[in-house]
Design a protein around this motif. Sequence first.
Motif, PDB file in Angstrom:
ATOM      1  N   THR A 178      10.532  70.263  67.066  1.00 14.32           N
ATOM      2  CA  THR A 178       9.799  69.505  66.074  1.00 14.32           C
ATOM      3  C   THR A 178       9.057  70.197  65.378  1.00 14.32           C
ATOM      4  O   THR A 178       9.336  70.649  64.009  1.00 14.32           O
ATOM      5  N   TRP A 179       8.385  71.172  65.932  1.00 15.96           N
ATOM      6  CA  TRP A 179       7.370  72.112  65.220  1.00 15.96           C
ATOM      7  C   TRP A 179       8.229  73.191  64.489  1.00 15.96           C
ATOM      8  O   TRP A 179       7.971  73.704  63.224  1.00 15.96           O
ATOM      9  N   GLY A 180       9.167  73.669  65.266  1.00 14.71           N
ATOM     10  CA  GLY A 180      10.031  74.778  64.903  1.00 14.71           C
ATOM     11  C   GLY A 180      10.670  74.374  63.411  1.00 14.71           C
ATOM     12  O   GLY A 180      10.570  75.263  62.614  1.00 14.71           O
ATOM     13  N   SER A 181      11.072  73.054  63.497  1.00 10.54           N
ATOM     14  CA  SER A 181      11.779  72.830  62.232  1.00 10.54           C
ATOM     15  C   SER A 181      10.757  72.791  60.998  1.00 10.54           C
ATOM     16  O   SER A 181      11.064  73.267  59.858  1.00 10.54           O
ATOM     17  N   LYS A 182       9.435  72.391  61.397  1.00 16.16           N
ATOM     18  CA  LYS A 182       8.567  72.170  60.147  1.00 16.16           C
ATOM     19  C   LYS A 182       8.065  73.772  59.846  1.00 16.16           C
ATOM     20  O   LYS A 182       7.982  74.144  58.601  1.00 16.16           O
ATOM     21  N   ALA A 183       7.998  74.478  60.930  1.00 23.56           N
ATOM     22  CA  ALA A 183       7.481  76.134  60.651  1.00 23.56           C
ATOM     23  C   ALA A 183       8.296  77.032  59.894  1.00 23.56           C
ATOM     24  O   ALA A 183       8.145  77.503  58.891  1.00 23.56           O
ATOM     25  N   PHE A 241      16.548  57.612  60.299  1.00 23.43           N
ATOM     26  CA  PHE A 241      16.915  57.255  58.946  1.00 23.43           C
ATOM     27  C   PHE A 241      15.883  56.058  58.098  1.00 23.43           C
ATOM     28  O   PHE A 241      15.319  56.480  57.168  1.00 23.43           O
ATOM     29  N   PHE A 242      15.349  55.599  58.945  1.00 27.34           N
ATOM     30  CA  PHE A 242      14.290  54.596  58.642  1.00 27.34           C
ATOM     31  C   PHE A 242      12.997  55.298  58.253  1.00 27.34           C
ATOM     32  O   PHE A 242      12.272  55.187  57.338  1.00 27.34           O
ATOM     33  N   ALA A 243      12.733  56.203  59.181  1.00 28.96           N
ATOM     34  CA  ALA A 243      11.470  57.171  59.160  1.00 28.96           C
ATOM     35  C   ALA A 243      11.668  58.031  57.901  1.00 28.96           C
ATOM     36  O   ALA A 243      10.604  58.273  57.013  1.00 28.96           O
ATOM     37  N   GLU A 244      12.870  58.580  57.728  1.00 27.82           N
ATOM     38  CA  GLU A 244      13.146  59.177  56.350  1.00 27.82           C
ATOM     39  C   GLU A 244      12.852  58.351  55.079  1.00 27.82           C
ATOM     40  O   GLU A 244      12.429  58.913  54.080  1.00 27.82           O
ATOM     41  N   LYS A 245      13.592  57.183  55.190  1.00 28.74           N
ATOM     42  CA  LYS A 245      13.612  56.275  53.984  1.00 28.74           C
ATOM     43  C   LYS A 245      12.094  55.963  53.492  1.00 28.74           C
ATOM     44  O   LYS A 245      11.800  55.944  52.408  1.00 28.74           O
ATOM     45  N   TRP A 255      19.815  68.531  55.053  1.00 31.94           N
ATOM     46  CA  TRP A 255      19.459  68.907  56.523  1.00 31.94           C
ATOM     47  C   TRP A 255      19.407  67.625  57.113  1.00 31.94           C
ATOM     48  O   TRP A 255      19.055  67.721  58.510  1.00 31.94           O
ATOM     49  N   PHE A 256      19.091  66.486  56.720  1.00 29.79           N
ATOM     50  CA  PHE A 256      18.642  65.009  57.435  1.00 29.79           C
ATOM     51  C   PHE A 256      19.599  65.070  58.845  1.00 29.79           C
ATOM     52  O   PHE A 256      19.353  64.753  59.681  1.00 29.79           O
ATOM     53  N   PHE A 257      21.090  64.885  58.478  1.00 32.45           N
ATOM     54  CA  PHE A 257      21.804  64.608  59.636  1.00 32.45           C
ATOM     55  C   PHE A 257      21.835  65.754  60.604  1.00 32.45           C
ATOM     56  O   PHE A 257      21.896  65.526  61.601  1.00 32.45           O
ATOM     57  N   ILE A 258      21.819  67.087  60.130  1.00 29.15           N
ATOM     58  CA  ILE A 258      21.707  68.101  61.108  1.00 29.15           C
ATOM     59  C   ILE A 258      20.632  68.115  61.814  1.00 29.15           C
ATOM     60  O   ILE A 258      20.454  68.152  63.024  1.00 29.15           O
ATOM     61  N   LEU A 259      19.406  68.054  61.244  1.00 33.38           N
ATOM     62  CA  LEU A 259      18.272  67.956  61.894  1.00 33.38           C
ATOM     63  C   LEU A 259      17.861  66.766  62.928  1.00 33.38           C
ATOM     64  O   LEU A 259      17.319  67.000  64.044  1.00 33.38           O
TER      65      LEU A 259
END
Length: 282
Positions: A178-183, A241-245, A255-259
């Motif tokens: 989680t934090w790694g993808s943000k960093a 997907f809901f959270a992204e929408k 990157w959505f599907f990969i992450l």
Amino acid sequence: MGPTFWSNTIWYILLGIMTILVLVIVFTKTPNRKHVLSLYLSVCGITFFAFEVVILMCLKAYIYFPKIFSNQHDDSVVGNIFSQTSVSAAAVFITVFNLKFHWQLIIALIYGGIEELFILLGIYQQNWYRTWMTIIGLLILFRFAKIVSTILEKQSRRIWRYIFIFFGLCTLHFNIVTWGSKAVGIRSFNETLIPNNDCSIAIIAATLNLLLAVSTMILYFMDIKWKWKAVGIFVLYFAHFFAEKYQLILSSDGWFFILTSISIWGMYLNIYLLDRLYPKPL
């Protein structure tokens, strides 16, 4: 290496080296390394959840300046990782060697001295927080680590095992995935859900991990057919997907599907590993 490496970063690296040395001593001297590792992961998870999400981000108790990231939020988070992994190592050291209270007090005072040194060096800043709170908090943490160790050794109720596995997931998944993808800048979290930007990020990230961890643990540990587990995994994809929408989480283009896959299957893998690490109830 820039000037901030020698003025700021090096001190956090030295703290990290001290943490590694403590853990090497613990793992070298103990015959039950699986127990020590499970204890360390759970204690780290507890400190991350309490100190990073609540005290650091939401209550704005203090700020770290390791100068590793240009973004102050991420820089403070990585400083907190150095801090919490270190105090957790100290708690495990005390537990494994069954140190008496006067040694616990000495170690807590040493960390208080390190905190004051970091303040003098200008690489750490206290807001409303004070060093004596760290000393008292560490004495409580040392006692709590012993309780966790005893519960793990007794292999008691299944619910405790699930709780400690959850905190182990906080250590592994929250910080690495989680934090790694943000960093690295490929995923971020809504900063305006509440007025406090850092707290908004922390609450969304923590809630995402809490819901994902609990849901995936249910899918993993429940004795149900694989087709129903597949349905559950699909629901988790839809939830992301809901959270992204609704822009609770924001992924970089493409990157959505990969992450999301890394998030879900990474959580599943971590549960699999922790399931084999933590002792099963008798």
